[in-house]
Design a protein around this motif. Sequence first.
Motif, PDB file in Angstrom:
ATOM      1  N   ILE A  51      55.413  91.734  89.276  1.00  0.00           N
ATOM      2  CA  ILE A  51      56.717  91.734  89.943  1.00  0.00           C
ATOM      3  C   ILE A  51      57.807  91.649  88.894  1.00  0.00           C
ATOM      4  CG2 ILE A  51      58.190  90.550  91.606  1.00  0.00           C
ATOM      5  CD1 ILE A  51      55.701  89.410  92.866  1.00  0.00           C
ATOM      6  N   PHE A  52      58.815  92.470  89.041  1.00  0.00           N
ATOM      7  CA  PHE A  52      59.928  92.468  88.113  1.00  0.00           C
ATOM      8  C   PHE A  52      61.175  92.210  88.952  1.00  0.00           C
ATOM      9  CE2 PHE A  52      62.913  94.494  85.115  1.00  0.00           C
ATOM     10  CZ  PHE A  52      62.478  93.908  83.946  1.00  0.00           C
ATOM     11  N   GLN A  53      61.688  90.976  88.876  1.00  0.00           N
ATOM     12  CA  GLN A  53      62.772  90.645  89.803  1.00  0.00           C
ATOM     13  C   GLN A  53      63.999  90.112  89.069  1.00  0.00           C
ATOM     14  OE1 GLN A  53      64.008  87.619  91.432  1.00  0.00           O
ATOM     15  NE2 GLN A  53      63.138  86.201  89.946  1.00  0.00           N
ATOM     16  N   PHE A  54      65.140  90.123  89.760  1.00  0.00           N
ATOM     17  CA  PHE A  54      66.387  89.855  89.049  1.00  0.00           C
ATOM     18  C   PHE A  54      67.055  88.535  89.386  1.00  0.00           C
ATOM     19  CE2 PHE A  54      69.018  90.252  92.589  1.00  0.00           C
ATOM     20  CZ  PHE A  54      70.347  90.257  92.243  1.00  0.00           C
ATOM     21  N   VAL A 104      54.801  96.655  89.993  1.00  0.00           N
ATOM     22  CA  VAL A 104      54.415  97.101  91.327  1.00  0.00           C
ATOM     23  C   VAL A 104      55.542  96.803  92.318  1.00  0.00           C
ATOM     24  CG1 VAL A 104      52.708  96.903  93.169  1.00  0.00           C
ATOM     25  CG2 VAL A 104      51.998  96.702  90.789  1.00  0.00           C
ATOM     26  N   ILE A 105      56.167  95.609  92.152  1.00  0.00           N
ATOM     27  CA  ILE A 105      57.291  95.266  93.021  1.00  0.00           C
ATOM     28  C   ILE A 105      58.529  95.104  92.156  1.00  0.00           C
ATOM     29  CG2 ILE A 105      58.215  93.551  94.619  1.00  0.00           C
ATOM     30  CD1 ILE A 105      55.426  92.736  95.332  1.00  0.00           C
ATOM     31  N   PHE A 106      59.629  95.729  92.554  1.00  0.00           N
ATOM     32  CA  PHE A 106      60.874  95.463  91.838  1.00  0.00           C
ATOM     33  C   PHE A 106      62.050  95.488  92.804  1.00  0.00           C
ATOM     34  CE2 PHE A 106      62.303  99.911  91.435  1.00  0.00           C
ATOM     35  CZ  PHE A 106      61.112 100.620  91.545  1.00  0.00           C
ATOM     36  N   ASN A 107      63.267  95.338  92.297  1.00  0.00           N
ATOM     37  CA  ASN A 107      64.455  95.225  93.153  1.00  0.00           C
ATOM     38  C   ASN A 107      65.403  96.394  92.954  1.00  0.00           C
ATOM     39  OD1 ASN A 107      64.625  91.794  92.103  1.00  0.00           O
ATOM     40  ND2 ASN A 107      63.528  92.641  93.847  1.00  0.00           N
ATOM     41  N   ILE A 108      65.994  96.835  94.052  1.00  0.00           N
ATOM     42  CA  ILE A 108      67.082  97.792  93.924  1.00  0.00           C
ATOM     43  C   ILE A 108      68.232  97.363  94.826  1.00  0.00           C
ATOM     44  CG2 ILE A 108      65.604  99.725  93.309  1.00  0.00           C
ATOM     45  CD1 ILE A 108      65.980 100.781  96.133  1.00  0.00           C
ATOM     46  N   PHE A 152      66.308  91.136 100.760  1.00  0.00           N
ATOM     47  CA  PHE A 152      66.133  89.802 100.190  1.00  0.00           C
ATOM     48  C   PHE A 152      66.577  88.738 101.180  1.00  0.00           C
ATOM     49  CE2 PHE A 152      65.775  88.326  95.750  1.00  0.00           C
ATOM     50  CZ  PHE A 152      65.317  89.459  95.151  1.00  0.00           C
ATOM     51  N   ALA A 153      67.860  88.861 101.556  1.00  0.00           N
ATOM     52  CA  ALA A 153      68.532  87.838 102.347  1.00  0.00           C
ATOM     53  C   ALA A 153      69.885  88.403 102.724  1.00  0.00           C
ATOM     54  CB  ALA A 153      68.725  86.586 101.527  1.00  0.00           C
ATOM     55  N   GLN A 154      70.663  87.624 103.457  1.00  0.00           N
ATOM     56  CA  GLN A 154      72.023  88.051 103.736  1.00  0.00           C
ATOM     57  C   GLN A 154      72.984  87.182 102.937  1.00  0.00           C
ATOM     58  OE1 GLN A 154      72.943  89.486 107.848  1.00  0.00           O
ATOM     59  NE2 GLN A 154      71.564  87.818 108.388  1.00  0.00           N
ATOM     60  N   GLU A 155      74.119  87.759 102.605  1.00  0.00           N
ATOM     61  CA  GLU A 155      75.155  86.977 101.947  1.00  0.00           C
ATOM     62  C   GLU A 155      76.480  87.356 102.558  1.00  0.00           C
ATOM     63  OE1 GLU A 155      74.825  87.638  97.736  1.00  0.00           O
ATOM     64  OE2 GLU A 155      73.392  85.999  97.532  1.00  0.00           O
ATOM     65  N   PRO A 324      72.373  91.806  99.376  1.00  0.00           N
ATOM     66  CA  PRO A 324      72.664  92.075  97.966  1.00  0.00           C
ATOM     67  C   PRO A 324      71.583  92.898  97.268  1.00  0.00           C
ATOM     68  CG  PRO A 324      71.966  89.801  98.264  1.00  0.00           C
ATOM     69  CD  PRO A 324      72.078  90.391  99.632  1.00  0.00           C
ATOM     70  N   GLN A 325      70.322  92.698  97.620  1.00  0.00           N
ATOM     71  CA  GLN A 325      69.229  93.370  96.923  1.00  0.00           C
ATOM     72  C   GLN A 325      68.063  93.600  97.873  1.00  0.00           C
ATOM     73  OE1 GLN A 325      68.438  94.125  93.402  1.00  0.00           O
ATOM     74  NE2 GLN A 325      70.647  94.080  93.124  1.00  0.00           N
TER      75      GLN A 325
END
Lengths: 440, 286
Positions: A51-54, A104-108, A152-155, A324-325
């Motif tokens: 996992i590559f996350q920010f 395998v998993i990342f964020n956009i 991800f979530a809400q902001e 956001p992501q």
Amino acid sequence: MLHGKMKSKLFLVFALLAVMLMVACGDSDDTEETSGTENAGGSQEEVAVDIFQFKVEFKEQFEEIIAMYEEENPDVNMSVQTVGGGNDYAASLKSQMASGNEPVIFNIGGPTDVEEYEEYLADVSDTEAASLALDGTLNGIEEDGKVWGLPFAQEGYGLIYNKEILEQAGINPEELTTFEDLEEALATIDSQKEELGLDAAMALPAKELWVMGNHLANHYIAPEFNSDIMTAYEAPSIDFEYGDQMKRMLDLQNQYSVQPVLSLDYSMQVEQLFSLGKVAMIQQGNWIYPTVEQMDAEFAQDNIGMIPMPFEGEKSDSLPVGVPQYWVVNKNSSEEQQQAAKDFLDWMYTSDAGKEFVLNEFKFIPAYEGYDADKIADPLSQAVYNYASEGKTIGWTFMANPVGWNEDVMGANMQRYLVDDIEWQEVLDTAESEWEKSRQ
Amino acid sequence: MNNRNLSFWLFLAPALLALTLVVFFPFIYGFIYSFTDWNGLTASKFIGLANYVEVFQDAEFLDAIVFTVLFAVVSIILVNILGLSLALMVTQKIKSNNLLRTVFFMPNLIGGLILGFIWQFIFVSAFSAIGDALGIEALQGWLSTTETGFWGLVILNVWQYAGYIMIIYIAYLQSVPQELLEAAEIDGASAFQRFWKVKFPLVAPAFTISLFLTLSNAFKLYDQNLALTNGGPFGSTQMLAMEIYNTAFSDYEMAYAQSKAVIFFILVAAVALTQVYYNKKREVDL
């Protein structure tokens, strides 16, 4: 003599260099080998999911939840790499992809990224999480029935106020729904700032391009695109239908802010000024909660609240809420890996243990159905969730604006306007022409 | 002879290998990519010189060049004047010589990012507090205008590098033969004349080195720029390296950024080589 000494020193240096290089080479051989065997073993029993996350803010909690998941699923072997937010993440993700060491998993972040990473995105519409995602949270990441990512979530953001100060000044924040109300309230606070112990009524961190270019501007741009991220993404031009209101809000914040605004940054605004009670109100979002909590936990829990910025039009009394992501799964990884990745994301957002963790440890505002809203701990997230569930939201269309436009064009020109370098009309004109140029 | 050749190359090999892998190859790749539409992931086609044509119409890039050149000129002059003055001071016979040398050199041991943040605090908070106390208007709002951003960067850079350059000047000043100075003194030369007519020409090689170092350093400055102003306000204190980085990693125009980087390279190489050539001609041999 000296010569001899020099020579032996030189020799030492070279020898050291050679050793270092050999060690370095040896090292890389080693890692290749081990990862090779891992892969070979993986196809039989263990699945490796990188996992590559920010999101640096929840790195530790995220690693915890992964440990939990691995315990339950011993055949999945996960590893997480966290790289700091913003530009750095995009840059390192690119180099990861280019080096062939693809996660395998990342964020956009939204439609712009979807287009850029088109070749890497697997369809995740078959996950449970995708079917439970709240209305609107998949906007911009959904195409022809295919879902490219999971939110991800809400902001959300608006005007965050200090309850105690507003009370002392005799102001009820719930009533500040129009520009006139807000102007009057700020004037009242400003006139009593010495008794209230304030530096100023507000703090506008004009040094931070994103506060103005992304957030402030979005409040008066999103309604123009009906709050729809795809409309914004496809719009060939922008008209600034509500440009006058944007100016009014910027002027208002500037007029009542601690000066000079161009020296004010995020940390001064949130930590030094707002958390210490030196200003009554700031424009920020629910993400400031952990910071305020660190400064003064009691104050954060009982003494702050959030109201929307004023807006005259259909969407008055609405909070800009967005995602956001997104989590995405890499299409180039093996079938097993993709399945394992989807299972994990499903588990994190839809299982009871996962939900519990998302609410209490991540402190996210859930973007999925089936969460107990009362458990949302902090007052800012609560406010965002309430506005969202009542449908009183404006979208975050800035995620779909042309690359670099928010900060480098909108934000930078707002700075120029604030120091009287240019007129407001010029801010809008430049922004319009830059938008059209990049949408050609 | 053969044997010696072999050991020569053997010793050179590690450094050469490392240099090839991390400098030459990326450089060549970058050069090739600058003629394509590479976005960091895929390069689909060659587009010839289109990127380069665009660079010269890019107002932001041209502004960054002007800003960087201005910064380089001012900071090179100041760093060298201050560095030489410090060197002259600590080569006098005063007691705290060694302590002073260490102190002056120290800023250079701190990383650029940290320095940037420290000075940001000084410029923004400390300056404004002093300004408040003394009623000096000019100390307010530093780094919030282009001018103060510029001078902030210059002050930071001079403060950091003067000590380093001082060390180079000390080395050369100490190698000035004592008998020449004594002879000059006996001939009745004043202290200033001894400096200007004897020491100054003899430390000329130090100028070559120092100017070269400060020049390339001023042009390539990135971390201090990032930490101190991050290009703000409105991108007006953005230097070349930062402009190129932002083109690549926040606008995602990798190939376009590459072509800017190639131009940047040519610019720095041209300026630096010209400078070394002219300085070399001025050096005096003993």
